[in-house]
Design a protein around this motif. Structure first.
Motif, mmCIF file in Angstrom:
data_model
loop_
_atom_site.group_PDB
_atom_site.id
_atom_site.type_symbol
_atom_site.label_atom_id
_atom_site.label_comp_id
_atom_site.label_asym_id
_atom_site.label_seq_id
_atom_site.Cartn_x
_atom_site.Cartn_y
_atom_site.Cartn_z
ATOM 1 N N ARG A 1 57.186 24.458 37.433
ATOM 2 C CA ARG A 1 55.607 24.117 36.893
ATOM 3 C C ARG A 1 55.048 25.078 38.352
ATOM 4 N N LEU A 2 54.867 25.411 39.598
ATOM 5 C CA LEU A 2 54.157 25.888 40.481
ATOM 6 C C LEU A 2 55.154 26.973 40.346
ATOM 7 N N GLU A 3 55.729 27.310 39.866
ATOM 8 C CA GLU A 3 56.185 28.812 39.690
ATOM 9 C C GLU A 3 55.531 29.557 38.418
ATOM 10 N N ARG A 4 55.098 28.776 37.722
ATOM 11 C CA ARG A 4 54.716 29.274 36.579
ATOM 12 C C ARG A 4 53.303 29.362 35.813
ATOM 13 N N LEU A 5 52.780 28.146 37.254
ATOM 14 C CA LEU A 5 51.252 29.024 37.292
ATOM 15 C C LEU A 5 50.719 30.171 38.020
ATOM 16 N N ASN A 6 51.125 29.807 39.389
ATOM 17 C CA ASN A 6 51.440 30.869 40.793
ATOM 18 C C ASN A 6 51.301 32.194 39.816
ATOM 19 N N SER A 7 52.758 32.283 39.220
ATOM 20 C CA SER A 7 53.146 33.059 38.659
ATOM 21 C C SER A 7 51.843 33.833 38.056
ATOM 22 N N LEU A 8 50.870 32.959 36.761
ATOM 23 C CA LEU A 8 49.597 33.105 36.571
ATOM 24 C C LEU A 8 48.832 33.702 37.168
ATOM 25 N N ASP A 9 48.276 33.077 38.452
ATOM 26 C CA ASP A 9 47.603 33.484 39.275
ATOM 27 C C ASP A 9 46.968 34.877 39.844
ATOM 28 N N VAL A 10 48.412 35.251 39.980
ATOM 29 C CA VAL A 10 49.286 36.459 40.503
ATOM 30 C C VAL A 10 48.172 37.571 39.494
ATOM 31 N N ARG A 11 49.181 37.217 38.573
ATOM 32 C CA ARG A 11 48.391 38.030 37.081
ATOM 33 C C ARG A 11 47.012 38.905 36.718
ATOM 34 N N VAL A 12 46.561 36.868 36.596
ATOM 35 C CA VAL A 12 45.262 37.404 36.968
ATOM 36 C C VAL A 12 44.499 38.165 37.730
ATOM 37 N N ALA A 13 44.941 37.990 39.055
ATOM 38 C CA ALA A 13 43.780 37.978 39.707
ATOM 39 C C ALA A 13 44.218 39.671 40.156
ATOM 40 N N ASP A 14 45.375 39.774 39.577
ATOM 41 C CA ASP A 14 45.775 41.699 39.939
ATOM 42 C C ASP A 14 44.884 42.530 39.035
ATOM 43 N N VAL A 15 44.772 41.786 37.370
ATOM 44 C CA VAL A 15 43.729 43.212 36.171
ATOM 45 C C VAL A 15 42.725 42.598 37.094
ATOM 46 N N ALA A 16 41.682 41.497 36.914
ATOM 47 C CA ALA A 16 40.941 41.108 37.652
ATOM 48 C C ALA A 16 39.689 42.057 38.507
ATOM 49 N N TRP A 17 40.908 41.495 39.838
ATOM 50 C CA TRP A 17 40.279 42.583 40.417
ATOM 51 C C TRP A 17 39.792 44.199 40.067
ATOM 52 N N THR A 18 40.816 44.712 39.700
ATOM 53 C CA THR A 18 41.141 46.252 38.689
ATOM 54 C C THR A 18 39.774 46.014 38.521
ATOM 55 N N LEU A 19 39.559 45.309 37.294
ATOM 56 C CA LEU A 19 38.408 45.423 36.167
ATOM 57 C C LEU A 19 36.260 45.678 37.310
ATOM 58 N N ALA A 20 37.034 44.317 38.442
ATOM 59 C CA ALA A 20 35.889 44.503 39.567
ATOM 60 C C ALA A 20 35.497 45.617 40.564
ATOM 61 N N LEU A 21 36.369 46.290 41.039
ATOM 62 C CA LEU A 21 36.274 46.940 41.311
ATOM 63 C C LEU A 21 36.201 48.416 40.674
ATOM 64 N N ALA A 22 36.078 48.813 39.699
ATOM 65 C CA ALA A 22 36.202 49.910 38.661
ATOM 66 C C ALA A 22 35.212 49.765 38.370
ATOM 67 N N ASN A 23 34.666 48.332 37.950
ATOM 68 C CA ASN A 23 33.171 48.944 36.806
ATOM 69 C C ASN A 23 31.900 48.009 37.704
ATOM 70 N N ALA A 24 31.383 48.405 39.790
ATOM 71 C CA ALA A 24 31.389 48.017 40.630
ATOM 72 C C ALA A 24 29.734 47.950 40.121
ATOM 73 N N ASP A 25 29.910 49.517 39.862
ATOM 74 C CA ASP A 25 28.539 50.746 39.683
ATOM 75 C C ASP A 25 27.992 49.916 38.466
ATOM 76 N N LEU A 26 28.389 49.404 37.488
ATOM 77 C CA LEU A 26 27.538 48.369 36.769
ATOM 78 C C LEU A 26 27.470 47.377 36.213
ATOM 79 N N CYS A 27 28.031 46.349 37.612
ATOM 80 C CA CYS A 27 27.539 45.088 37.736
ATOM 81 C C CYS A 27 26.260 45.257 38.637
ATOM 82 N N PRO A 28 25.519 43.594 37.831
ATOM 83 C CA PRO A 28 23.725 43.347 38.708
ATOM 84 C C PRO A 28 24.102 43.034 39.902
ATOM 85 N N VAL A 29 25.433 42.404 40.418
ATOM 86 C CA VAL A 29 25.369 41.829 41.691
ATOM 87 C C VAL A 29 26.860 42.260 42.389
#
Length: 339
Positions: free
Chosen positions: A41-69
Motif C-alpha cells: 500500500r505504501l509503495e502504490r501510494l508513494n508511486s502515485l504521489d510521484v506521478r502526480v507531482a511530476d505532471v502537476a509541476w510541469t503544468l505549474a511551471l509552463a503556465n506561470a505566466d497565466l496564473c493570478p498568483v
C-alpha cells in the motif's frame, strides 16, 4: 506537500464539495486498497504521489505566466513520519529516513529546483539557512501540523531567494542550495478516498487516487489536473492568504473570471490550453472522458455543484472538439495559446 496521513491510513475520507469539485464516489475502491499488505500500500501510494507531482509541476511551471498568483517554488513534494498512522509509519521511516515532523523529500520532479540541487526521495531536510527545523515529539496518532509548520519556514526562506538546506541521507548530512523558480502557487495533492474526484480549494489542487489511477498516461492525468488549475487561473475560488505575483500574460485571458454557471465548461476549455502549453497532448482528454464515463456511472448525466453546471461526459467531449480544433489551428499558425 503530501496529503495528510489520515488519507493514507483510512482511505475513507468524505469528499467536501468546493469550486471545481468533479466526479463521484467509487464505494469499494478504498476498501480494496486496505486489503493490500502495508508495504504494498505504501509503495502504490508513494508511486502515485510521484506521478502526480511530476505532471502537476510541469503544468505549474509552463503556465506561470497565466496564473493570478505565482510564488518561488522548489517543485518538491514533502512528507513526514508524523503524518503516518501506526501501521505505515515504521515502514515510511525505514524507507525514507523520516523522523518526527522533519520534512522528507518524496518527489523531486525532473529539472525542478529540488532535483537540480540534487535532492531526491529519501532526503530529510533538517535545517534551512542554518536554522534547525522542529523535529517534534512522535505523536500517538498521525498529525500534519508539524510538517505544515516546517514547510512554512521553508516557503518563507525560498521567498527570499536561494536557500541553503542541511539535508540528511542515510545518516550523512550535507548542504545543498535550492534556487527556486516562479510557478503557479497551487501545489497538487493526492487524496485516498476510493473515489473518482478532483477539486481545488483556492490553495491546492486535489486529485483522488481513483481519478489519478484512471488516467492511463501523463496526457490524461494532465487534463484532470489542468481542469482544476484552470479553476484557479480563472479565480473561481480564491483565498486571501495565497499571495504572490500575477503572471505576466494573465491580463490577456479573455475568459470570464469568478464563479458562474459556465465555470466547469470554462475550466474544461482553458484546461486544454494549459495542457497544450505544457507540452502534453490535449486530444487525450477525449479518451479519458470516455473511460471516465465507463468507470463512473454518474458521469453520464448532468451534475450541479458549487462550481456550476457540470455537463455529462458525452456533452463534455462534444464541447471539447471545437477547442481542440482551435488549439491545433493556433499551433499550426504559431499563435499564442491564450483563449
Amino acid at each position: 506537500m503530501r496529503a495528510p496521513a489520515r488519507l493514507i491510513a483510512a482511505a475513507s475520507l468524505a469528499f467536501v464539495l468546493a469550486a471545481g469539485a468533479c466526479g463521484h464516489p467509487a464505494p469499494d475502491a478504498g476498501a480494496a486498497l486496505l486489503q493490500d499488505a502495508p508495504a504494498v500500500r505504501l509503495e502504490r501510494l508513494n508511486s502515485l504521489d510521484v506521478r502526480v507531482a511530476d505532471v502537476a509541476w510541469t503544468l505549474a511551471l509552463a503556465n506561470a505566466d497565466l496564473c493570478p498568483v505565482n510564488r518561488p517554488r522548489a517543485g518538491w513534494t514533502l512528507q513526514s513520519a508524523s503524518q503516518y498512522g501506526a501501521e505505515l509509519r515504521p515502514l515510511a521511516e525505514a524507507r525514507y529516513g523520516l523522523s518526527g515532523d522533519l520534512p522528507g523529500v518524496l518527489a523531486a520532479p525532473p529539472e525542478s529546483p529540488a532535483a537540480t540541487a540534487g535532492l531526491a526521495a529519501g532526503d530529510l531536510i533538517v535545517a534551512v539557512n542554518g536554522l534547525p527545523l522542529a523535529e517534534g515529539a512522535a505523536p500517538a496518532e498521525e498529525s500534519y501540523d508539524g510538517l505544515q509548520a516546517n514547510a512554512a519556514v521553508l516557503d518563507a526562506a525560498l521567498a527570499r531567494g536561494p536557500a541553503v538546506l542541511t539535508v540528511r541521507r542515510a545518516g550523512v548530512e550535507r548542504e545543498v542550495t535550492v534556487r527556486p523558480v516562479s510557478a503557479c502557487a497551487y501545489p497538487a495533492q493526492v487524496e485516498v478516498t476510493g473515489s473518482f474526484r478532483s477539486r481545488t480549494d483556492g490553495r491546492h489542487i486535489f486529485i483522488s487516487d481513483g481519478m489519478a489511477n484512471l488516467a492511463q498516461n501523463e496526457d490524461e492525468l494532465a487534463f484532470v489536473l489542468a481542469h482544476e488549475l484552470a479553476h484557479a487561473v480563472l479565480e473561481h475560488r480564491t483565498q486571501p492568504d495565497v499571495t504572490g505575483v500575477r503572471g505576466g500574460l494573465n491580463w490577456a485571458l479573455s475568459m470570464r473570471r469568478g464563479l458562474s454557471l459556465s465555470a466547469e465548461a470554462d475550466a474544461d476549455r482553458l484546461g486544454l490550453f494549459l495542457v497544450a502549453r505544457a507540452g502534453f497532448d490535449p486530444v487525450r482528454a477525449v479518451e479519458f472522458l470516455t473511460r471516465y464515463e465507463a468507470a463512473d456511472g454518474g458521469a453520464g448525466s448532468v451534475q450541479i455543484n458549487a462550481g456550476g453546471i457540470y455537463e455529462s461526459a458525452a456533452g463534455r467531449r462534444r464541447a471539447l472538439q471545437p477547442v481542440l480544433e482551435d488549439i491545433a489551428a493556433r499551433q499550426a499558425a504559431g499563435r499564442a495559446l491564450i483563449p
